[in-house]
Design an enzyme around this catalytic site. Structure first.
Site, PDB file in Angstrom:
ATOM      1  N   HIS A 127      34.569  31.705  40.917  1.00 20.57           N
ATOM      2  CA  HIS A 127      33.327  31.996  40.202  1.00 20.57           C
ATOM      3  C   HIS A 127      33.391  31.532  38.751  1.00 20.57           C
ATOM      4  CE1 HIS A 127      35.382  35.119  37.979  1.00 20.57           C
ATOM      5  NE2 HIS A 127      35.936  35.497  39.131  1.00 20.57           N
TER       6      HIS A 127
ATOM      7  N   GLU B  53      37.862  40.329  45.260  1.00 24.27           N
ATOM      8  CA  GLU B  53      39.112  40.118  44.538  1.00 24.27           C
ATOM      9  C   GLU B  53      40.063  41.293  44.731  1.00 24.27           C
ATOM     10  OE1 GLU B  53      41.381  38.362  43.600  1.00 24.27           O
ATOM     11  OE2 GLU B  53      41.036  37.623  41.560  1.00 24.27           O
TER      12      GLU B  53
END
Length: 203
Positions: free
Chosen positions: A10, A85
């Protein structure tokens, strides 16, 4: 029949600009991170073989990076829980300088055996990430194309090590960092993986 996956970290977030461990905390993109997402959309939309599907971590920084690509291609962004994550335990939301020196020393010596106290075990992160990527690859292969996957630095590095047969404790040395918005391309077929691109810039 195998599939190609375009793996993307990202865009930059407010915590990454300060070198804080964002982990499973939901942190917004910076203006630069939003610009990286737009650059990614332009790069992917102009590709000779654009993806047939877009998958993202459920965390907002990954979704916000994937959404401009989805808008450019007219594709939905599918949230995949397995791409979230790692949770970094004691280090979540902190910089290394804010942690006890002994904790940092153990982590640097072996980030698997010396994972931060309270953190999700790196092997477990690798397992769920690889399972998610294998499922995405299977669906992409059935659709006859490639898929874009937007996720996170540590999760993707652990997954790449597992897929490519690299020992997990070496992930920080072998793959020091996946750049924000950069593209890493892997092929997955019959349980085997091949690396085609690493950290290719979006512009």
């Amino acid at each position: 029949m195998g599939a190609r996956l375009l793996l993307v970290r990202h865009g930059e977030t407010t915590w990454h600009a300060e070198n804080r461990y964002a982990g499973s905390s939901d942190v917004a993109l910076t203006e630069r991170g939003a610009a990286q997402a737009e650059a990614l959309a332009r790069r992917i939309a102009s590709a000779a073989e654009p993806p047939v599907a877009i998958h993202s971590s459920p965390l907002s920084r990954a979704a916000a990076t994937a959404e401009p690509v989805g808008a450019a291609l007219g594709l939905p962004v599918r949230a995949e829980p397995g791409l979230r994550e790692a949770h970094f335990g004691l280090a979540e939301g902190r910089t290394l300088a804010e942690l006890p020196a002994a904790v940092v020393e153990r982590f640097r010596a072996d980030p698997v055996a010396g994972a931060f106290p309270g953190a999700e075990p790196p092997a477990a992160v690798a397992d769920r990430a690889v399972a998610a990527l294998a499922d995405i690859a299977e669906r992409a292969a059935a659709a006859g194309g490639r898929a874009l996957v937007v996720a996170h630095n540590t999760l993707l590095r652990l997954a790449l090590c597992r897929l490519l047969g690299i020992p997990l404790p070496t992930y920080r040395r072998v793959l020091p960092q996946l750049e924000n918005g950069a593209i890493t391309e892997v092929g997955i077929e019959a349980g085997h993986a091949s690396l085609y691109r690493l950290n290719a810039p979006a512009e």
